[in-house]
Scaffold this active site. Sequence first.
Site, PDB file in Angstrom:
ATOM      1  N   LYS A 181       0.905  -1.255  -0.106  1.00 53.77           N
ATOM      2  CA  LYS A 181       0.021   0.144  -0.101  1.00 53.77           C
ATOM      3  C   LYS A 181       0.815   1.217   0.140  1.00 53.77           C
ATOM      4  O   LYS A 181       1.528   1.663   1.036  1.00 53.77           O
ATOM      5  CB  LYS A 181      -0.860  -0.017   1.152  1.00 53.77           C
ATOM      6  CG  LYS A 181      -2.021   1.088   1.023  1.00 53.77           C
ATOM      7  CD  LYS A 181      -2.445   1.627   2.289  1.00 53.77           C
ATOM      8  CE  LYS A 181      -1.996   2.972   2.865  1.00 53.77           C
ATOM      9  NZ  LYS A 181      -2.191   4.125   1.867  1.00 53.77           N
ATOM     10  N   GLU A 256      10.030   1.679  10.734  1.00 57.89           N
ATOM     11  CA  GLU A 256      10.994   2.607  10.541  1.00 57.89           C
ATOM     12  C   GLU A 256      10.326   3.828  10.533  1.00 57.89           C
ATOM     13  O   GLU A 256       9.486   4.287   9.774  1.00 57.89           O
ATOM     14  CB  GLU A 256      11.705   2.421   9.099  1.00 57.89           C
ATOM     15  CG  GLU A 256      13.081   3.337   9.056  1.00 57.89           C
ATOM     16  CD  GLU A 256      12.867   4.516   8.572  1.00 57.89           C
ATOM     17  OE1 GLU A 256      13.027   5.319   9.150  1.00 57.89           O
ATOM     18  OE2 GLU A 256      12.774   4.548   7.185  1.00 57.89           O
ATOM     19  N   CYS A 289      13.820  11.203   6.441  1.00 56.26           N
ATOM     20  CA  CYS A 289      13.747  10.762   7.941  1.00 56.26           C
ATOM     21  C   CYS A 289      15.198  10.980   8.558  1.00 56.26           C
ATOM     22  O   CYS A 289      15.092  10.986   9.729  1.00 56.26           O
ATOM     23  CB  CYS A 289      13.133   9.542   7.935  1.00 56.26           C
ATOM     24  SG  CYS A 289      14.015   7.958   7.168  1.00 56.26           S
ATOM     25  N   GLU A 384       9.817  16.370  14.823  1.00 57.06           N
ATOM     26  CA  GLU A 384      10.032  16.057  13.580  1.00 57.06           C
ATOM     27  C   GLU A 384       9.445  17.272  12.787  1.00 57.06           C
ATOM     28  O   GLU A 384       8.194  17.028  12.624  1.00 57.06           O
ATOM     29  CB  GLU A 384      10.021  14.921  13.128  1.00 57.06           C
ATOM     30  CG  GLU A 384      10.343  14.568  11.942  1.00 57.06           C
ATOM     31  CD  GLU A 384      10.273  13.135  11.324  1.00 57.06           C
ATOM     32  OE1 GLU A 384      11.295  12.535  10.713  1.00 57.06           O
ATOM     33  OE2 GLU A 384       9.258  12.722  11.373  1.00 57.06           O
TER      34      GLU A 384
END
Length: 487
Positions: A181, A256, A289, A384
């Site tokens: 997906k 992750e 990331c 973040e």
Amino acid sequence: MTEHTLKVAGVAVDTRHWIGGERVASAGTFTDVSPIDGTVLGEIARGGPAEAAAAVAAAKSAFPGWAATPRAERARLLHAIADGVEKRIEELAIVETTDNGALLRSHRRGVMPRVAHNFRFFADWSLKLDHEDFETRGHTNHVSWDPAGPSVLITPWNAPLMLSTWKVAPALAAGNTVVLKPAEWTPLTASLLADIAAEAGLPAGVLNVVQGYGAEIGDALTSHPDVRRISFTGSVPTARRIAASAAPHLTPVSLELGGKSPLLVFADADLDLAVDLAVEQYDNAGQVCLAATRILVEGSVAEEFTRRFVDKTTRLQQGDPRDEATDIGPNIHPRQLEKIDGFVQRALTAGARAVIGGHPKDGQYYAPTLLTDVAQDSEIVQEEVFGPVLTLQTFADEDEAVRLANGTRFGLAATVATGDPERAERVSAQLVAGTVWINCFFVRDLQAPFGGSRHSGVGREGGTWSFDFYCDLKNTVTAPKGWKDHG
């Protein structure tokens, strides 16, 4: 051309799901928009529980045959997929750039070749996957990696095809079947991957691709009782939801997640190298990331470092990512741009100073930003942002540098710039991170373990670690006697 086909920069892309070796439409659709200029690319099939169930059923049906396929034949088919990727690098590159706004030159020269390499590497690694037999009181222990079953792979929008195939390739090489997906903001190259896999001869149902929103189709996939592995790359809140969804069936997950990585610059570092490393954190408009968004500089060189950093950053070209001269493209979505600017404006209100940037530009572009005068416990340091926004703090000594570096809930990566190898060893040993780079950045080898610590993730993938996740490890213990004579 059909009603289910888009033309993206001249490339035909099917907008339907790929389930059980067939294209499947949905009653509803969602709109895919290019971040470059807001152009509507088309309407994409919007899956839900029915499509999730069909895809998992197809993967379950195909699993026994694929699991029983010899490793060498699975590897051959993965190499054939890599061949197909390499034949279509230009098409994949322009579609991906149009869909997610990353630099076309990067897609052509690095990202799409890496996609092909993902398949080749894990195909070859599967053939040498082995553990030497060992003895226990005369008994022989034999370790094997058995395919686990249907695997759901949920991937992000910042590097759609590369991160998808980083998961798809080892899962297939391990003998698992896959339901992929992609992120709803960047679905197009996953559809092209389905075409490439089918053309390579991958059996029906071994790779399935479904599109849609996480709350509608993602939850139905991750809670399905027939799914045996889930691998996800994305945000911490979504990871929590996936873990809760997988828990009733004890489905193993690999996560992750986000990062708030530091770049530690010591006074003995090559300052030009350190500045280059810092400016590199604006890659992909800061939507990486692993990016070292927290620049930590030893106080005695902070002023000179900042001067050189600003000089180099102001020479970056921001604009259309299809232009070879562009260094920074757009951010992915108006919602993401609003989120980025919200972080920056709240930081400025709290007393931070924008050395450069600090504001959006036309369209979905955000000016490369460096903020100073930020507190360690401030939102801009702790959370973040996922945009072209860096902070700069100073430290007095190694102890303070390490304390600041480890002072968030994340632990994905860290970068150290120093001219002293002993210091590099000391500091890296104390950093909480899945990957530490010393005087370099973003050097990745597929045989190395990859993942994060703390809230940056659960588990490691890469090399044998990928097969450890996608397989059920079995130890077979054989007695030295008890055999009947079959002669």
